[in-house]
Structure formats: structure tokens, C-alpha cells
Write an enzyme that holds these catalytic residues in place. Structure first.
Site, mmCIF file in Angstrom:
data_model
loop_
_atom_site.group_PDB
_atom_site.id
_atom_site.type_symbol
_atom_site.label_atom_id
_atom_site.label_comp_id
_atom_site.label_asym_id
_atom_site.label_seq_id
_atom_site.Cartn_x
_atom_site.Cartn_y
_atom_site.Cartn_z
ATOM 1 N N ASN A 18 0.864 -1.181 0.000
ATOM 2 C CA ASN A 18 0.000 0.000 0.000
ATOM 3 C C ASN A 18 0.903 1.234 0.000
ATOM 4 O O ASN A 18 1.521 1.551 1.021
ATOM 5 C CB ASN A 18 -0.898 -0.031 1.245
ATOM 6 C CG ASN A 18 -1.744 1.219 1.368
ATOM 7 O OD1 ASN A 18 -1.782 2.058 0.461
ATOM 8 N ND2 ASN A 18 -2.426 1.356 2.496
ATOM 9 N N TRP A 19 0.956 1.900 -1.132
ATOM 10 C CA TRP A 19 1.898 3.014 -1.280
ATOM 11 C C TRP A 19 1.365 4.323 -0.685
ATOM 12 O O TRP A 19 2.085 5.326 -0.696
ATOM 13 C CB TRP A 19 2.260 3.205 -2.753
ATOM 14 C CG TRP A 19 3.002 2.043 -3.345
ATOM 15 C CD1 TRP A 19 3.448 0.932 -2.682
ATOM 16 C CD2 TRP A 19 3.381 1.869 -4.715
ATOM 17 N NE1 TRP A 19 4.084 0.081 -3.561
ATOM 18 C CE2 TRP A 19 4.047 0.629 -4.810
ATOM 19 C CE3 TRP A 19 3.204 2.632 -5.873
ATOM 20 C CZ2 TRP A 19 4.562 0.152 -6.027
ATOM 21 C CZ3 TRP A 19 3.709 2.157 -7.085
ATOM 22 C CH2 TRP A 19 4.377 0.932 -7.152
ATOM 23 N N LYS A 20 0.116 4.317 -0.258
ATOM 24 C CA LYS A 20 -0.483 5.505 0.374
ATOM 25 C C LYS A 20 -0.223 6.750 -0.479
ATOM 26 O O LYS A 20 -0.229 6.661 -1.700
ATOM 27 C CB LYS A 20 0.033 5.633 1.816
ATOM 28 C CG LYS A 20 -0.175 4.326 2.617
ATOM 29 C CD LYS A 20 0.080 4.456 4.091
ATOM 30 C CE LYS A 20 -0.179 3.112 4.774
ATOM 31 N NZ LYS A 20 0.000 3.153 6.229
ATOM 32 N N HIS A 73 -9.453 1.216 4.960
ATOM 33 C CA HIS A 73 -8.176 1.369 5.657
ATOM 34 C C HIS A 73 -8.375 2.278 6.879
ATOM 35 O O HIS A 73 -9.161 3.224 6.830
ATOM 36 C CB HIS A 73 -7.127 1.961 4.713
ATOM 37 C CG HIS A 73 -5.743 1.882 5.289
ATOM 38 N ND1 HIS A 73 -5.286 2.776 6.220
ATOM 39 C CD2 HIS A 73 -4.741 0.990 5.087
ATOM 40 C CE1 HIS A 73 -4.051 2.439 6.566
ATOM 41 N NE2 HIS A 73 -3.696 1.362 5.893
ATOM 42 N N GLU A 128 -6.685 4.589 8.041
ATOM 43 C CA GLU A 128 -6.454 6.023 7.791
ATOM 44 C C GLU A 128 -7.698 6.679 7.210
ATOM 45 O O GLU A 128 -8.010 7.835 7.507
ATOM 46 C CB GLU A 128 -5.222 6.191 6.885
ATOM 47 C CG GLU A 128 -3.934 5.920 7.668
ATOM 48 C CD GLU A 128 -2.804 5.330 6.857
ATOM 49 O OE1 GLU A 128 -2.835 5.396 5.610
ATOM 50 O OE2 GLU A 128 -1.864 4.791 7.483
ATOM 51 N N GLU A 184 -5.335 -4.955 10.457
ATOM 52 C CA GLU A 184 -4.313 -3.938 10.672
ATOM 53 C C GLU A 184 -4.584 -3.213 11.994
ATOM 54 O O GLU A 184 -5.406 -2.287 12.033
ATOM 55 C CB GLU A 184 -4.310 -2.924 9.530
ATOM 56 C CG GLU A 184 -3.979 -3.528 8.177
ATOM 57 C CD GLU A 184 -3.370 -2.505 7.233
ATOM 58 O OE1 GLU A 184 -2.354 -2.823 6.618
ATOM 59 O OE2 GLU A 184 -3.906 -1.381 7.133
ATOM 60 N N GLY A 244 2.657 2.185 10.795
ATOM 61 C CA GLY A 244 3.611 3.282 10.663
ATOM 62 C C GLY A 244 4.328 3.627 11.957
ATOM 63 O O GLY A 244 4.978 4.665 12.058
ATOM 64 N N SER A 286 3.508 -2.279 10.269
ATOM 65 C CA SER A 286 4.962 -2.363 10.471
ATOM 66 C C SER A 286 5.554 -3.714 10.054
ATOM 67 O O SER A 286 6.467 -4.229 10.705
ATOM 68 C CB SER A 286 5.328 -2.025 11.913
ATOM 69 O OG SER A 286 4.964 -0.680 12.209
ATOM 70 N N GLY A 310 2.932 -1.225 4.283
ATOM 71 C CA GLY A 310 2.985 0.199 3.979
ATOM 72 C C GLY A 310 4.411 0.623 3.678
ATOM 73 O O GLY A 310 4.936 0.410 2.587
ATOM 74 N N GLY A 311 5.061 1.218 4.673
ATOM 75 C CA GLY A 311 6.388 1.812 4.483
ATOM 76 C C GLY A 311 7.399 0.914 3.782
ATOM 77 O O GLY A 311 8.122 1.373 2.883
HETATM 78 P P1 13P Z 1 3.135 0.273 7.670
HETATM 79 O O1 13P Z 1 3.626 -1.025 7.066
HETATM 80 O O2 13P Z 1 3.881 1.468 7.195
HETATM 81 O O3 13P Z 1 3.019 0.169 9.158
HETATM 82 O O4 13P Z 1 1.631 0.493 7.120
HETATM 83 C C1 13P Z 1 0.730 -0.560 7.198
HETATM 84 C C2 13P Z 1 -0.464 -0.211 6.416
HETATM 85 O O5 13P Z 1 -1.218 0.676 6.787
HETATM 86 C C3 13P Z 1 -0.719 -0.938 5.172
HETATM 87 O O6 13P Z 1 -1.988 -0.677 4.671
#
Ligand code: 13P
Length: 269
Positions: free
Chosen positions: A17-19, A107, A109, A179, A185, A225, A246-247
Site C-alpha cells: 500500500n503506497w499511500k 483502511h 487512515e 491492521e 507506521g 509495520s 505500507g512503508g
Molecule cells: P506500515 O507497514 O507502514 O506500518 O503500514 C501498514 C499499512 O497501513 C498498510 O496498509
């Protein structure tokens, strides 16, 4: 590697997920590097989720590699209406038109920052399925909910709401991502045992409300994470079927390592 999954065969799924990251050029470069990196990986489904603006370009570039080693593309959200006066929104069919096969829905967020409700998540999930997309439905508790001891109740509520009025056949085309909000994050990943406890609860809930077969077939991804150095322990858990990253998905090297090491553990267990 192939994303053409024979019916009944379960495979691990790794989604990046590149956000809100990446120019068009950076997105294309990252996607093509991921596709090249996982070309030798057999038996996993690999997905990248760039921003809306990069979707059509990325799918066109990845498609050139042919179905045998194609990385699939997900959008990070969609709207529930098919068309109309909804300024700024994007319909599931438009995502299909752009070459997407998956869409991330609900998600944390979006729930926390954009005010998405359980009912919105359900509407979006149904719309995505109706357009032929595979939804990756995100659920997970906040730190306050975990500390308050309501994790499993929260996750069951979110799951039940997201899956309302969805047929077993459609659920068979869906994925769930657990999640925990406090692990996103933050560098603070859930322990494998914490992930397993919630994944097991999700599967048990689906078995109780649907059937054991539907529950067994449902891919349940862990997100929060995920890194190359913790993917092996997470994937060793019996109900962890993959990861939503994510990251660590913003670097082809680390995402490809997650795919390779996670798949290796999956195939061995
Ligand atoms: P991180 O891997 O950066 O913690 O993010 C997880 C995420 O929200 C994937 O959708």
C-alpha cells in the site's frame, strides 16, 4: 509467479500500500522493479497499490510483462456509486477500466482521517464486488480499544458490518486485512501471537456465520509495520495468509524480500 489462481488453491498474498507517495515516474519505476524482483517467485499473489493518478500507467507498464509474471494492481479506495454528481469520487468500474483487479477498502487512515464508517465500508465493498474487483477489507482496533480489552469485539463488529449482504460467492473473491491501528507506521508490529489470535477470531467468525469452507478459503492478511525481518515469524502463524505492507513496500528491495521470505515460510508450513 502468476495471479491466475486455480479455483480452490490458496496462495499467500503480499500487497504493497503506497499511500500518498510517489510521482508517476517513481510509481512506474517501483512497480516494474517489484515485478522484476518477484519474477522468480512461484506460488504467491503480489499486488501494488499506487495512488489513483498512477494506476492506469502502472497497469499498462506491468501488463506488458505478460500474465505469467504479472504483479496485480489495487486502488487504495473507491466510491460506492457507479456514476453521477459525486465530485472527486472514483467508481469501481473506473478502476477496472484503469486495469485494477483489487481495491483496498476501509483502511484505518480512511476511517480515522476521512470519517469512513462501517456502513460506508460495506457499501464500498459491495460496489467493488459488483464491478468485478476483489476487495481487501481492512479492519483493526485502536490502541485504546486494545488497552480496554475490546480488540476481538471491535474486529468482529467491523467484519460483520463490512460483510453485510455479501454472498458466500462474493466473499470467496474477497480478502480481509487485519491492521491494528497502533501498529501502522509506528514500527511497533503486533507479535505473531497477537496477530494469530485476531486472525483466528476472524476465521472462526466467518466459519460461524458462513461455513467452514468459506472461512478456510478466505485470505487474511496482516498489516502494521511489516518488514523483511519480521515477515517470517508472522507468516509462520497458521491463520496469517499474507501481508499488507505500507512503508516497507516503498522500496522494491524490502518489499521483494518480504514476498520471497514470506512465500518461503508459507510453502514450508
Ligand atoms: P506500515 O507497514 O507502514 O506500518 O503500514 C501498514 C499499512 O497501513 C498498510 O496498509
Amino acid at each position: 509467479m502468476s495471479n491466475d489462481v486455480p479455483a480452490g488453491e490458496k496462495r499467500p498474498v503480499f500487497a504493497g500500500n503506497w499511500k500518498l507517495f510517489g510521482t508517476l515516474a517513481e510509481s512506474v519505476a517501483l512497480a516494474t522493479d517489484v515485478q522484476a524482483g518477484v519474477a522468480g517467485v512461484d506460488g504467491a499473489d503480489v499486488i501494488v497499490a499506487p495512488s489513483f493518478l498512477a494506476l492506469a500507467t502502472v497497469t499498462a507498464r506491468l501488463g506488458a510483462g505478460g500474465p505469467a509474471n504479472r504483479v496485480a494492481v489495487a486502488a487504495q479506495d473507491c466510491y460506492w456509486e457507479a456514476k453521477g454528481a459525486f465530485t472527486g469520487e472514483i467508481a469501481p468500474a473506473q478502476l477496472v477500466d484503469a486495469g485494477c483487479r483489487y481495491v483496498i477498502i476501509g483502511h484505518s487512515e480512511r476511517r480515522q482521517l476521512m470519517g469512513e464508517t462501517d456502513a460506508d465500508v460495506n457499501r464500498k465493498t459491495r460496489a467493488a464486488l459488483g464491478a468485478g474487483l476483489k476487495p481487501i477489507i481492512c479492519i483493526g482496533e485502536t490502541l485504546a480499544e486494545r488497552d480496554g480489552g475490546t480488540t476481538l469485539a471491535v474486529v468482529e463488529r467491523q467484519l460483520d458490518a463490512a460483510l453485510r449482504d455479501i454472498s458466500d460467492a462474493d466473499l470467496g473473491r474477497s480478502l480481509v486485512a487485519y491492521e491494528p491501528v497502533w501498529a501502522i507506521g509506528t514500527g511497533r508490529t503486533a507479535t505473531p501471537a497477537q496477530a494469530q489470535e485476531v486472525h483466528h477470531t476472524i476465521r472462526t467468525r466467518v466459519a460461524a456465520t458462513r461455513s467452514a469452507a468459506v472461512a478456510a478459503a478466505l485470505p487474511i492478511l496482516y498489516g502494521g509495520s511489516v518488514k523483511p525481518d519480521n515477515i517470517r515469524a508472522l507468516m509462520a502463524e497458521v491463520d496469517v495468509d499474507g501481508a499488507l505492507v505500507g512503508g516497507a513496500s516503498l522500496s522494491a528491495d524490502s518489499f521483494v524480500r518480504i514476498v520471497k521470505e514470506g512465500t518461503e515460510v508459507w510453502l514450508r508450513s
